[in-house]
Design a protein around this motif. Structure first.
Motif, PDB file in Angstrom:
ATOM      1  N   LYS A   3       0.848  -1.202   0.000  1.00  0.00           N
ATOM      2  CA  LYS A   3       0.000   0.000   0.000  1.00  0.00           C
ATOM      3  C   LYS A   3       0.882   1.250   0.000  1.00  0.00           C
ATOM      4  N   LEU A   4       0.469   2.211  -0.792  1.00  0.00           N
ATOM      5  CA  LEU A   4       1.263   3.441  -0.857  1.00  0.00           C
ATOM      6  C   LEU A   4       1.002   4.294   0.378  1.00  0.00           C
ATOM      7  N   PHE A   5       2.015   5.006   0.786  1.00  0.00           N
ATOM      8  CA  PHE A   5       1.945   5.799   2.012  1.00  0.00           C
ATOM      9  C   PHE A   5       1.904   7.272   1.636  1.00  0.00           C
ATOM     10  N   ARG A   6       0.955   7.992   2.225  1.00  0.00           N
ATOM     11  CA  ARG A   6       0.780   9.417   1.911  1.00  0.00           C
ATOM     12  C   ARG A   6       0.948  10.236   3.182  1.00  0.00           C
ATOM     13  N   ALA A   7       1.925  11.111   3.188  1.00  0.00           N
ATOM     14  CA  ALA A   7       2.163  11.888   4.406  1.00  0.00           C
ATOM     15  C   ALA A   7       2.397  13.353   4.088  1.00  0.00           C
ATOM     16  N   VAL A   8       2.147  14.157   5.100  1.00  0.00           N
ATOM     17  CA  VAL A   8       2.348  15.604   4.998  1.00  0.00           C
ATOM     18  C   VAL A   8       3.146  16.029   6.216  1.00  0.00           C
ATOM     19  N   ILE A   9       4.062  16.975   6.035  1.00  0.00           N
ATOM     20  CA  ILE A   9       4.777  17.525   7.189  1.00  0.00           C
ATOM     21  C   ILE A   9       4.470  19.016   7.289  1.00  0.00           C
ATOM     22  N   MET A  10       4.138  19.448   8.500  1.00  0.00           N
ATOM     23  CA  MET A  10       3.788  20.857   8.724  1.00  0.00           C
ATOM     24  C   MET A  10       4.610  21.406   9.883  1.00  0.00           C
ATOM     25  N   GLY A  11       4.771  22.711   9.874  1.00  0.00           N
ATOM     26  CA  GLY A  11       5.488  23.351  10.979  1.00  0.00           C
ATOM     27  C   GLY A  11       5.785  24.777  10.597  1.00  0.00           C
ATOM     28  N   PRO A  12       6.034  25.631  11.581  1.00  0.00           N
ATOM     29  CA  PRO A  12       6.334  27.031  11.269  1.00  0.00           C
ATOM     30  C   PRO A  12       7.660  27.157  10.533  1.00  0.00           C
ATOM     31  N   PRO A  13       7.925  28.327   9.965  1.00  0.00           N
ATOM     32  CA  PRO A  13       9.191  28.510   9.253  1.00  0.00           C
ATOM     33  C   PRO A  13      10.380  28.235  10.182  1.00  0.00           C
ATOM     34  N   GLY A  14      11.302  27.450   9.703  1.00  0.00           N
ATOM     35  CA  GLY A  14      12.504  27.159  10.493  1.00  0.00           C
ATOM     36  C   GLY A  14      12.333  26.020  11.470  1.00  0.00           C
ATOM     37  N   SER A  15      11.192  25.328  11.419  1.00  0.00           N
ATOM     38  CA  SER A  15      10.955  24.271  12.406  1.00  0.00           C
ATOM     39  C   SER A  15      11.704  22.980  12.072  1.00  0.00           C
ATOM     40  N   GLY A  16      12.272  22.914  10.880  1.00  0.00           N
ATOM     41  CA  GLY A  16      13.038  21.720  10.520  1.00  0.00           C
ATOM     42  C   GLY A  16      12.321  20.818   9.536  1.00  0.00           C
ATOM     43  N   LYS A  17      11.287  21.339   8.874  1.00  0.00           N
ATOM     44  CA  LYS A  17      10.528  20.510   7.920  1.00  0.00           C
ATOM     45  C   LYS A  17      11.437  19.956   6.825  1.00  0.00           C
ATOM     46  N   GLY A  18      12.229  20.851   6.235  1.00  0.00           N
ATOM     47  CA  GLY A  18      13.102  20.425   5.139  1.00  0.00           C
ATOM     48  C   GLY A  18      14.123  19.399   5.622  1.00  0.00           C
ATOM     49  N   THR A  19      14.719  19.685   6.769  1.00  0.00           N
ATOM     50  CA  THR A  19      15.761  18.796   7.322  1.00  0.00           C
ATOM     51  C   THR A  19      15.171  17.411   7.603  1.00  0.00           C
ATOM     52  N   ILE A  20      14.007  17.394   8.250  1.00  0.00           N
ATOM     53  CA  ILE A  20      13.405  16.112   8.618  1.00  0.00           C
ATOM     54  C   ILE A  20      12.852  15.388   7.387  1.00  0.00           C
ATOM     55  N   SER A  21      12.309  16.160   6.439  1.00  0.00           N
ATOM     56  CA  SER A  21      11.783  15.521   5.221  1.00  0.00           C
ATOM     57  C   SER A  21      12.885  14.761   4.493  1.00  0.00           C
ATOM     58  N   LYS A  22      14.066  15.377   4.434  1.00  0.00           N
ATOM     59  CA  LYS A  22      15.162  14.701   3.722  1.00  0.00           C
ATOM     60  C   LYS A  22      15.532  13.409   4.433  1.00  0.00           C
ATOM     61  N   ARG A  23      15.520  13.440   5.771  1.00  0.00           N
ATOM     62  CA  ARG A  23      15.841  12.209   6.511  1.00  0.00           C
ATOM     63  C   ARG A  23      14.778  11.146   6.267  1.00  0.00           C
ATOM     64  N   ILE A  24      13.517  11.563   6.255  1.00  0.00           N
ATOM     65  CA  ILE A  24      12.433  10.590   6.019  1.00  0.00           C
ATOM     66  C   ILE A  24      12.585   9.991   4.618  1.00  0.00           C
ATOM     67  N   ALA A  25      12.811  10.871   3.644  1.00  0.00           N
ATOM     68  CA  ALA A  25      12.934  10.388   2.263  1.00  0.00           C
ATOM     69  C   ALA A  25      14.093   9.403   2.144  1.00  0.00           C
ATOM     70  N   GLN A  26      15.209   9.727   2.788  1.00  0.00           N
ATOM     71  CA  GLN A  26      16.380   8.849   2.699  1.00  0.00           C
ATOM     72  C   GLN A  26      16.154   7.510   3.392  1.00  0.00           C
ATOM     73  N   ASN A  27      15.531   7.569   4.561  1.00  0.00           N
ATOM     74  CA  ASN A  27      15.376   6.337   5.339  1.00  0.00           C
ATOM     75  C   ASN A  27      14.273   5.434   4.840  1.00  0.00           C
ATOM     76  N   PHE A  28      13.237   6.020   4.267  1.00  0.00           N
ATOM     77  CA  PHE A  28      12.071   5.205   3.920  1.00  0.00           C
ATOM     78  C   PHE A  28      11.768   5.173   2.432  1.00  0.00           C
ATOM     79  N   GLY A  29      12.605   5.829   1.641  1.00  0.00           N
ATOM     80  CA  GLY A  29      12.432   5.748   0.192  1.00  0.00           C
ATOM     81  C   GLY A  29      11.167   6.393  -0.335  1.00  0.00           C
ATOM     82  N   LEU A  30      10.699   7.421   0.374  1.00  0.00           N
ATOM     83  CA  LEU A  30       9.517   8.144  -0.124  1.00  0.00           C
ATOM     84  C   LEU A  30       9.951   9.212  -1.119  1.00  0.00           C
ATOM     85  N   GLU A  31       9.049   9.583  -2.004  1.00  0.00           N
ATOM     86  CA  GLU A  31       9.261  10.779  -2.811  1.00  0.00           C
ATOM     87  C   GLU A  31       8.943  11.980  -1.931  1.00  0.00           C
ATOM     88  N   TYR A  32       9.812  12.963  -1.976  1.00  0.00           N
ATOM     89  CA  TYR A  32       9.612  14.155  -1.132  1.00  0.00           C
ATOM     90  C   TYR A  32       9.388  15.360  -2.035  1.00  0.00           C
TER      91      TYR A  32
END
Ligand SMILES: Nc1nc2c(ncn2[C@@H]2O[C@H](COP(=O)(O)OP(=O)(O)O)[C@@H](O)[C@H]2O)c(=O)[nH]1
Ligand SMILES: Nc1ncnc2c1ncn2[C@@H]1O[C@H](COP(=O)(O)OP(=O)(O)O)[C@@H](O)[C@H]1O
Length: 227
Positions: A3-32
């Motif tokens: 099953k395909l996984f659909r996720a969204v990341i939210m947070g104020p500017p500078g909260s680390g969305k980009g940093t954490i998204s890259k880690r998620i994409a790398q670890n779990f092979g999601l398209e970011y």
């Protein structure tokens, strides 16, 4: 097929969305897919009425109207329809959230809850490479050569948007606009909030909850940008 996984990341500017998204994409092979990056690419490369319109809003630091973003995001998401994905910066309004809900059933919404003082400290340390959008932090992830972009060697700058008064205004705006989106996702039971001051401390919690939902995978990940 799993099953395909659909996720969204939210947070104020500078909260680390980009940093954490890259880690998620790398670890779990999601398209970011970063919506801001996607829109910036359109503004920079598409000499169409839509490209010019998007650029006008970005230059004024205003949100691109919902119907325009949604119209642009739909075909982009269609291209990713056979992949699991993580969206950053979309939805940014409850109208966008409702449009997304009509197309996809989200599995998880990650919300980063970071204190103002931490955001403000991070911003004063933040430097960007304007042409690519690459972001550095002088203590957390400094460039290899002080003041220079790692890839091009071009100079890094600090953004007016990251100065304290501008940050406070952006934060206030974020809180107002995000509240009904959180209410919507809470009512669907898919909102997961993570609080803290350090990305490295929050990350293990996000990693472990994702591990219960997704196999850790050989990374097919890359940051998806222009169509
Ligand atoms: N000092 C510090 N900086 C961080 C941490 N996490 C992210 N950053 C930096 O804070 C800035 C904002 O992070 P980013 O991932 O771009 O946040 P976004 O605006 O939510 O996408 C960047 O300069 C990051 O390198 C952290 O835990 N500590
Ligand atoms: N979901 C969205 N809806 C409308 N406009 C967006 C969206 N995401 C990004 N943008 C546009 O891209 C610009 C840059 O976004 P971003 O990097 O998240 O910075 P900011 O935190 O200043 O909004 C925004 O100012 C806005 O014009």
């Amino acid at each position: 097929m799993a099953k395909l996984f659909r996720a969204v990341i939210m947070g104020p500017p500078g909260s680390g969305k980009g940093t954490i998204s890259k880690r998620i994409a790398q670890n779990f092979g999601l398209e970011y897919l970063s919506c801001a990056q996607f829109l910036q690419d359109i503004a920079a490369t598409k000499n169409t009425e839509e490209g010019v319109l998007v650029k006008t809003y970005i230059d004024k630091r205003m949100l691109v109207p919902d119907h325009v973003v949604t119209r642009l995001m739909q075909p982009r998401l269609e291209q990713l329809s056979r992949h699991s994905w993580l969206l950053e910066g979309y939805p940014r309004t409850v109208v966008q959230a409702r449009s997304l809900n009509e197309l996809y059933q989200l599995d998880m919404v990650i919300s980063l809850n970071i204190p103002y003082s931490t955001l403000s400290d991070r911003m004063s340390d933040k430097w960007i490479h304007p042409a690519s959008g690459r972001v550095y932090n002088m203590t957390f992830n400094p460039p290899r050569v002080k003041g220079k972009d790692d890839v091009t060697g071009e100079p890094l700058i600090q953004s007016e948007d990251d100065k304290p008064e501008a940050l406070m205004a952006r934060l206030r705006h974020y809180k107002d606009v995000a509240k009904p989106i959180f209410d919507l996702y809470k009512s669907q039971g898919i909102l997961h909030s993570f609080s803290g001051t350090d990305t490295d401390r929050i990350w293990p919690y996000i990693n472990s909850i994702l591990s219960t939902k997704l196999p850790a995978g050989p990374s097919e990940s890359r940051q998806t940008q222009t169509p």
